[in-house]
Design a protein around this motif. Structure first.
Motif, PDB file in Angstrom:
ATOM      1  N   ALA A 185       0.833  -1.208   0.000  1.00  0.00           N
ATOM      2  CA  ALA A 185       0.000   0.000   0.000  1.00  0.00           C
ATOM      3  C   ALA A 185       0.868   1.259   0.000  1.00  0.00           C
ATOM      4  N   ALA A 186       1.959   1.244   0.777  1.00  0.00           N
ATOM      5  CA  ALA A 186       2.862   2.395   0.806  1.00  0.00           C
ATOM      6  C   ALA A 186       3.550   2.580  -0.546  1.00  0.00           C
ATOM      7  N   ILE A 187       3.934   1.470  -1.199  1.00  0.00           N
ATOM      8  CA  ILE A 187       4.551   1.542  -2.520  1.00  0.00           C
ATOM      9  C   ILE A 187       3.575   2.130  -3.527  1.00  0.00           C
ATOM     10  N   GLU A 188       2.334   1.665  -3.493  1.00  0.00           N
ATOM     11  CA  GLU A 188       1.335   2.170  -4.438  1.00  0.00           C
ATOM     12  C   GLU A 188       1.055   3.647  -4.209  1.00  0.00           C
ATOM     13  N   GLU A 189       1.064   4.080  -2.947  1.00  0.00           N
ATOM     14  CA  GLU A 189       0.855   5.500  -2.645  1.00  0.00           C
ATOM     15  C   GLU A 189       1.995   6.348  -3.202  1.00  0.00           C
ATOM     16  N   GLU A 190       3.234   5.895  -3.012  1.00  0.00           N
ATOM     17  CA  GLU A 190       4.399   6.623  -3.548  1.00  0.00           C
ATOM     18  C   GLU A 190       4.359   6.657  -5.073  1.00  0.00           C
ATOM     19  N   ALA A 191       3.982   5.526  -5.696  1.00  0.00           N
ATOM     20  CA  ALA A 191       3.984   5.450  -7.163  1.00  0.00           C
ATOM     21  C   ALA A 191       2.913   6.347  -7.780  1.00  0.00           C
ATOM     22  N   ARG A 192       1.792   6.540  -7.062  1.00  0.00           N
ATOM     23  CA  ARG A 192       0.721   7.389  -7.603  1.00  0.00           C
ATOM     24  C   ARG A 192       1.173   8.840  -7.785  1.00  0.00           C
ATOM     25  N   ALA A 193       2.146   9.251  -7.006  1.00  0.00           N
ATOM     26  CA  ALA A 193       2.642  10.622  -7.126  1.00  0.00           C
ATOM     27  C   ALA A 193       3.455  10.828  -8.404  1.00  0.00           C
ATOM     28  N   TRP A 194       3.838   9.739  -9.035  1.00  0.00           N
ATOM     29  CA  TRP A 194       4.624   9.807 -10.272  1.00  0.00           C
ATOM     30  C   TRP A 194       3.706   9.409 -11.422  1.00  0.00           C
ATOM     31  N   ARG A 195       3.133  10.384 -12.063  1.00  0.00           N
ATOM     32  CA  ARG A 195       2.171  10.124 -13.137  1.00  0.00           C
ATOM     33  C   ARG A 195       2.868   9.421 -14.300  1.00  0.00           C
ATOM     34  N   GLY A 196       2.282   8.302 -14.728  1.00  0.00           N
ATOM     35  CA  GLY A 196       2.854   7.581 -15.861  1.00  0.00           C
ATOM     36  C   GLY A 196       3.710   6.394 -15.478  1.00  0.00           C
ATOM     37  N   LEU A 197       3.962   6.205 -14.190  1.00  0.00           N
ATOM     38  CA  LEU A 197       4.775   5.075 -13.754  1.00  0.00           C
ATOM     39  C   LEU A 197       3.875   3.920 -13.312  1.00  0.00           C
ATOM     40  N   GLN A 198       4.104   2.745 -13.842  1.00  0.00           N
ATOM     41  CA  GLN A 198       3.357   1.550 -13.463  1.00  0.00           C
ATOM     42  C   GLN A 198       4.342   0.504 -12.937  1.00  0.00           C
ATOM     43  N   LEU A 199       4.087  -0.011 -11.738  1.00  0.00           N
ATOM     44  CA  LEU A 199       4.925  -1.055 -11.137  1.00  0.00           C
ATOM     45  C   LEU A 199       4.145  -2.370 -11.167  1.00  0.00           C
TER      46      LEU A 199
END
Length: 374
Positions: A339-353
């Motif tokens: 959940a923390a990883i997904e929250e951090e990744a959402r701040a970077w538009r265009g990045l999919q993990l």
């Protein structure tokens, strides 16, 4: 789908393969008659497991290890002889470290809703057939007729010319503007980037552009495994080994996690008259086995098949495939980390993990997650 004749599996007990009794759902005996007739565990363990409906349900929302859950509800021998090989074999992990919520959420839900895993499965089985299951749910196992390479080849065929760059090693992913920087110095401009690899490797690529995200990704542990494929003639294999495969409890102190009888499980996996077995070695509890070179690893698996299955003939062919950093370990608190990883990744538009390090190990889980993100 799996061949109907192969829809049973085995667990090794005292050096011999024992058929998984009908109605045993991972570690939960849903059909007590068939379970009691099986030598899979001792009578003391059978009585302890049968008492599971009267074990008080655990309250609270904190995470629990898989080992703690199985011991608490079914007993120590059930963990050692059934839970560890069947669940630990899937994750190549140590059940004392694996998160119940991340790996077997349904079992926790059954306890919460019904006060008992067995009671919940029996109620579900009246409509869904769970009571007739034996080991894995074989109806969920499917493959592509000519192998999983078919999927990759089909995807590649649909890409436009010039879209695929192979042999291009990525050095870093940059954020503003978004670029994929290669080791040869080239930089590819991108509107979005999908990173589908192990979490530690993704962390290395994002270390400069997103250090907080990289730190979270680097916290997901992985184990290494290897598969050893051996080909025999059908006449070299004992007749009683008709099934999908077997798993080996760690208490048996063998070198192998388990093996799949590939040519019995799926059609067209071996030529007519051939028998293909795929053995799994390594993981959290067998790391030392992977120190062998490929030739020695084939000999190790040959000896395991001789001792456990009575296969004394030399294989007609062998193929060893090593998979370092391939099995993510969903440790206690894993879903919170994701959940923390997904929250951090959402701040970077265009990045999919993407990949198997987050919410499911298997190919279907990864496809579902990719489709959901897209």
């Amino acid at each position: 789908p799996t061949s109907p004749a192969a829809r049973r599996s085995f667990i090794v007990r005292r050096g011999r393969p024992v058929p998984v009794p009908e109605g045993l759902y991972l570690m939960a005996p849903v059909r007590l008659g068939a379970f009691c007739a099986s030598p899979i565990v001792s009578w003391r363990a059978k009585l302890r497991m049968a008492c599971e409906p009267w074990v008080p349900a655990r309250r609270g929302s904190e995470d629990e290890s898989v080992a703690s859950f199985v011991r608490r509800r079914f007993g120590r021998e059930a963990l050692q002889r059934v839970g560890q090989p069947m669940i630990g074999g899937i994750y190549a992990g140590d059940l004392d470290r694996l998160s119940l919520e991340a790996t077997l959420p349904r079992f926790r839900q059954l306890e919460r809703r019904h006060g008992s895993v067995i009671r919940g499965l029996q109620r579900a089985g009246r409509s869904g057939g769970a009571a007739r299951a034996s080991g894995p749910r074989y109806g969920l196992f499917v493959s592509l007729r000519h192998g999983l390479k078919t999927l990759v080849e089909a995807l590649r065929a649909r890409l436009p010319d010039g879209a695929l760059h192979t042999g291009a090693r990525v050095a870093a992913i940059e954020r503003a503007p978004m670029r994929v920087r290669l080791h040869d110095g080239r930089a590819l401009e991108a509107d979005s980037v999908c990173v589908a690899m192990s979490a530690p490797r993704a962390a290395a690529l994002l270390q400069t552009a997103a250090p907080a995200l990289a730190q979270q990704l680097g916290g997901i542990r992985y184990e290494a495994v290897a598969t050893v494929n051996l080909g025999f003639l059908e006449q070299d294999v004992p007749d009683g080994l008709r099934g999908a495969g077997l798993v080996v409890p760690a208490v048996e102190r063998r070198a192998m996690i388990g093996c799949s009888f590939s040519s019995l499980k799926f059609p067209e996996r071996a030529p007519a008259g051939g028998w293909l077995v795929r053995a799994f070695v390594g993981g959290a509890l067998h790391r030392d086995v992977l120190a062998h070179d490929d030739t020695a690893l084939v000999r190790v698996v040959q000896e395991e098949l001789r001792a456990l299955l009575g296969v004394t003939a030399a294989p007609r062919c062998a193929l060893v495939s090593r998979h370092p950093e391939s099995m993510p370990q969903y440790d206690l608190g894993h879903l919170g980390r994701v959940a923390a990883i997904e929250e951090e990744a959402r701040a970077w538009r265009g990045l999919q993990l993407l990949g198997n390090g987050f919410r499911g190990l298997g190919v279907p889980d990864c496809i579902w997650r990719a489709a959901w993100h897209w």
